[in-house]
Design a protein around this motif. Structure first.
Motif, PDB file in Angstrom:
ATOM      1  N   ALA A 154       6.811  -5.079  27.030  1.00 28.11           N
ATOM      2  CA  ALA A 154       7.056  -6.371  26.380  1.00 28.11           C
ATOM      3  C   ALA A 154       5.940  -7.363  26.622  1.00 28.11           C
ATOM      4  O   ALA A 154       6.055  -8.537  26.275  1.00 28.11           O
ATOM      5  N   SER A 155       4.843  -6.913  27.178  1.00 23.22           N
ATOM      6  CA  SER A 155       3.715  -7.806  27.469  1.00 23.22           C
ATOM      7  C   SER A 155       2.989  -8.211  26.191  1.00 23.22           C
ATOM      8  O   SER A 155       3.106  -7.538  25.161  1.00 23.22           O
ATOM      9  N   PRO A 156       2.229  -9.302  26.237  1.00 31.59           N
ATOM     10  CA  PRO A 156       1.473  -9.724  25.043  1.00 31.59           C
ATOM     11  C   PRO A 156       0.466  -8.677  24.580  1.00 31.59           C
ATOM     12  O   PRO A 156       0.142  -8.601  23.390  1.00 31.59           O
ATOM     13  N   GLU A 157      -0.024  -7.860  25.500  1.00 31.56           N
ATOM     14  CA  GLU A 157      -1.023  -6.853  25.128  1.00 31.56           C
ATOM     15  C   GLU A 157      -0.413  -5.671  24.385  1.00 31.56           C
ATOM     16  O   GLU A 157      -1.120  -4.918  23.713  1.00 31.56           O
ATOM     17  N   ALA A 158       0.893  -5.482  24.529  1.00 26.67           N
ATOM     18  CA  ALA A 158       1.560  -4.338  23.906  1.00 26.67           C
ATOM     19  C   ALA A 158       1.849  -4.599  22.429  1.00 26.67           C
ATOM     20  O   ALA A 158       1.885  -5.736  21.975  1.00 26.67           O
ATOM     21  N   ALA A 159       2.076  -3.519  21.686  1.00 27.98           N
ATOM     22  CA  ALA A 159       2.323  -3.630  20.247  1.00 27.98           C
ATOM     23  C   ALA A 159       3.808  -3.529  19.904  1.00 27.98           C
ATOM     24  O   ALA A 159       4.155  -3.334  18.735  1.00 27.98           O
TER      25      ALA A 159
ATOM     26  N   VAL B 288       3.194   1.515  20.992  1.00 25.38           N
ATOM     27  CA  VAL B 288       3.294   0.375  21.903  1.00 25.38           C
ATOM     28  C   VAL B 288       1.975   0.124  22.628  1.00 25.38           C
ATOM     29  O   VAL B 288       1.532  -1.015  22.780  1.00 25.38           O
ATOM     30  N   SER B 289       1.325   1.193  23.084  1.00 28.99           N
ATOM     31  CA  SER B 289       0.036   1.037  23.765  1.00 28.99           C
ATOM     32  C   SER B 289      -1.022   0.524  22.793  1.00 28.99           C
ATOM     33  O   SER B 289      -1.017   0.872  21.614  1.00 28.99           O
TER      34      SER B 289
END
Length: 374
Positions: free
Chosen positions: A260-265, A41-42
């Motif tokens: 759930a942010s756009p930066e997360a995978a 995710v990171s």
């Protein structure tokens, strides 16, 4: 109101400031705010979001190859000139029961066929990342903070890290494990509360013991450990962060709130499910990875439980499930997907992690300077 009144005591407030400022100085950061190293995710962008906010972003090197660790560390540096850390996963002492793992793989054969996968799983092809080479990549990256999950760094590793001027942060789920991290010469300890998402970070304790709430952990460890403590689990607001600082933490760690942010995978299916989740949407299971972890409930977990299927054990379970999860994502099957998130569905947000990190950083600055939460 009680929390605000307690913090308005000059003596109490000074103790909180001293703890936070001491750790911030050692980490070369402005705010006692860390991102959780969430494997899968990171991302470099997520790490940079926290570092740019004045905190410390953590790259999850746990399952990355040495080459990927080097590449992602370079990507973080392209996005920020601020400090960040890299987390590694301590290898398991044993690889579990292969015979039972094969039985679990067989129990999944019909599902694998339905997803277009080979019905059999070749356990001989299973390989864990080379920990020795991962450590070399961490050392070569030039970071000054190293975390570890599922145990503490062995003496030889710890000595190399400290000789390189690296600050070591261990992780614990019980007071006993926190004491083990101290004995392993960790410079600080992440206390992972029961509320946290993803794998439980236990190593000395039994899985059933690794379910202590964050407030209880902080209460005991703040008196017994004499090391900076980083609170993790269910923290998503300034009020939650302030409560952890009052309870004895020197800093807080945030994960689910930015998953759930756009930066997360996180996969799109996981983000969508998080948005629709209730406050009872998660559960603890060892079926996906072989270790107890907090994930969102789904149809696959229910079906396996009804069928009496037990975990294949760590780390075999993760390998057995890996291509099933990939195929489930491709097929749009949220009912099959592993979704590691913490408690508190109301904190899930699709907004940018940089905005969440800035909001928390600004809130922590306000708390530490004035004692005010809102």
């Amino acid at each position: 109101r009680f929390l605000c009144n307690w913090m308005n005591s000059r003596e109490n407030m000074q103790k909180i400031r001293n703890r936070a400022q001491t750790l911030c100085k050692r980490l070369s950061i402005e705010v006692p705010l860390l991102s959780a190293p969430m494997a899968g995710v990171s991302t470099p962008a997520l790490v940079a979001a926290f570092s740019n906010a004045g905190g410390l972003g953590f790259l999850a090197g746990d399952l990355l190859s040495p080459e990927e660790i080097v590449r992602q560390a370079a990507q973080v540096r392209d996005l920020t000139d601020k400090p960040f850390g890299i987390n590694l996963r301590i290898p398991p002492r044993d690889r579990g029961n292969r015979a039972y793992a094969e039985k679990v793989a067989y129990a999944l054969s019909d599902l694998r066929k339905e997803l277009g996968l080979p019905e059999e799983v070749n356990l001989d092809a299973f390989e864990e990342p080379d920990f020795e080479m991962q450590l070399e990549a961490l050392l070569d990256s030039g970071v000054k903070v190293a975390g570890c999950s599922f145990g503490g760094y062995r003496e030889a590793y710890e000595e190399r890290l400290h000789k390189a001027g690296i600050f070591v942060i261990g992780a614990a789920t019980t007071l006993r494990e926190a004491k083990v991290q101290r004995a392993a010469h960790a410079d600080a300890v992440v206390l992972q509360g029961f509320e946290a998402g993803g794998p439980r970070l236990y190593f000395e304790s039994e899985a059933s013991e690794a379910t202590v709430g964050l407030s209880v952990l902080l209460s005991g460890a703040s008196r017994a450990i004499r090391l900076p403590l980083v609170a993790a689990g269910g923290i998503s607001t300034t009020a939650g962060a302030a409560a952890a600082l009052v309870a004895g933490a020197s800093a807080v760690m945030v994960g689910t709130a930015v998953a759930a942010s756009p930066e997360a995978a996180a996969p799109a299916l996981m983000r969508k499910s998080m948005m629709a989740a209730s406050d009872t949407a998660t559960c603890l299971t060892d079926l996906f990875s072989g270790r107890l972890e907090r994930v969102m409930k789904n149809g696959l977990l229910e079906a396996l439980s009804r069928a009496g299927v037990k975990s294949a054990g760590y780390p075999f379970a993760r390998y057995i499930m890996a291509d099933v999860m990939k195929a489930a994502e491709g097929a749009g099957r949220a009912d099959l997907l592993r979704m590691p998130v913490g408690q508190g569905a109301n904190v899930f947000a699709c907004r940018e992690a940089s905005a969440t990190a800035k909001e928390l950083a600004d809130g922590l600055k306000r708390v530490l300077s004035t004692g005010e939460i809102d």
